[in-house]
Design a protein around this motif. Structure first.
Motif, PDB file in Angstrom:
ATOM      1  N   LYS A  70       0.809  -1.217   0.000  1.00 54.75           N
ATOM      2  CA  LYS A  70       0.000   0.000   0.000  1.00 54.75           C
ATOM      3  C   LYS A  70       0.843   1.267   0.000  1.00 54.75           C
ATOM      4  N   LYS A  71       2.114   1.154   0.363  1.00 55.48           N
ATOM      5  CA  LYS A  71       2.981   2.325   0.379  1.00 55.48           C
ATOM      6  C   LYS A  71       3.478   2.687  -1.019  1.00 55.48           C
ATOM      7  N   ALA A  72       3.288   1.803  -1.983  1.00 58.84           N
ATOM      8  CA  ALA A  72       3.838   2.003  -3.324  1.00 58.84           C
ATOM      9  C   ALA A  72       3.332   3.278  -3.977  1.00 58.84           C
ATOM     10  N   THR A  73       2.042   3.549  -3.851  1.00 60.54           N
ATOM     11  CA  THR A  73       1.475   4.733  -4.492  1.00 60.54           C
ATOM     12  C   THR A  73       2.107   6.006  -3.956  1.00 60.54           C
ATOM     13  N   GLN A  74       2.300   6.083  -2.655  1.00 59.49           N
ATOM     14  CA  GLN A  74       2.922   7.263  -2.047  1.00 59.49           C
ATOM     15  C   GLN A  74       4.335   7.473  -2.593  1.00 59.49           C
ATOM     16  N   ILE A  75       5.105   6.385  -2.698  1.00 65.10           N
ATOM     17  CA  ILE A  75       6.478   6.489  -3.197  1.00 65.10           C
ATOM     18  C   ILE A  75       6.490   6.977  -4.643  1.00 65.10           C
ATOM     19  N   ILE A  76       5.643   6.403  -5.477  1.00 67.12           N
ATOM     20  CA  ILE A  76       5.600   6.806  -6.887  1.00 67.12           C
ATOM     21  C   ILE A  76       5.178   8.263  -7.016  1.00 67.12           C
TER      22      ILE A  76
END
Length: 243
Positions: A70-76
């Protein structure tokens, strides 16, 4: 003046990912390379090796445990906000805890799928929101283990089969945006992950990460536009030591 180009890569702390990141620096096709992972010391070492090849390259490191997709979107979103473009996404990170059916736990399956399937999916979903404006390239690293029966490797083999299916599906779905999706399935390769799968194997007798990295970089070069949409198998004849 050419537009700035950004490549995002996971799994570059060691093995195929690290070798690919170093090759990317030598390609000199990208102005910025964003590395995502949790082993910050290993990523810093990779960055040092990259800058030896191209001291003008901008390399950023983003801390994320890929077992938390779920953290992937924030990183991108943060990478795009910092650099204004996403051209290429390389999903190379992988995980395995080889267990047979009666030993494999649901937690083992969930963790393996989180790293090998769900995080790549979330990275792709978040990246495509930006890439669809100008096209781009996405590459997933599967495995020959996802193609044939692998008793005792249940979580790993099935997760890699899912990666292959995901790549083929997304090839068709993202074509309208000019996004090319590549999938490679390396055979035996001398990585830390392979060591967990085959602890007694001599790593000097099998394919090396550098050899796979060269193929990845060829696929994502701006001149390649014919090999997307298929599962590309990468194997090397075993080097049998003569006595």
């Amino acid at each position: 003046m050419n537009a700035m180009k950004t490549c995002i890569i996971t799994g570059s702390g060691s093995g195929i990912g690290q070798a690919t990141a170093i090759h990317l620096a030598m390609m000199k096709e990208y102005d910025h390379i964003a590395m995502i992972g949790r082993n910050m010391l290993a990523l810093e070492e990779t960055k040092k090796e990259m800058l030896k090849r191209d001291d003008h390259l901008e390399v950023s490191i983003w801390n994320m445990d890929l077992s938390t997709p779920k953290k992937a979107t924030q990183i991108i979103d943060e990478i795009y906000a910092s650099h204004g473009t996403i051209n290429t996404l390389l999903n190379i990170a992988g995980y395995t805890d080889p267990q047979p059916l009666l030993s494999t736990t649901l937690e083992n399956m969930e963790y393996t799928y989180a790293v090998n399937v769900f995080s790549p999916l979330e990275f792709i979903r978040a990246s495509v929101r930006y890439m669809k404006k100008n096209g781009g390239k996405i590459l997933l690293v599967a495995s020959t283990a996802g193609m044939t029966p692998r008793p005792g490797w249940l979580s790993y083999a099935t997760s890699k089969a899912a990666v292959i299916a995901m790549a083929k599906t997304l090839t068709e779905e993202l074509a309208e945006y000019g996004i090319l999706v590549y999938c490679i399935s390396p055979g035996r390769c001398a990585t830390k992950l392979r060591k967990r799968l085959a602890p007694n194997e001599d790593p000097s007798t099998i394919m090396q990460p550098n050899e796979v990295a060269q193929i990845i970089c060829n696929l994502i070069s701006e001149n390649e536009n014919c090999l997307d949409g298929q599962n590309i198998i990468i194997r090397k004849q075993c080097n049998v030591k003569k006595v």
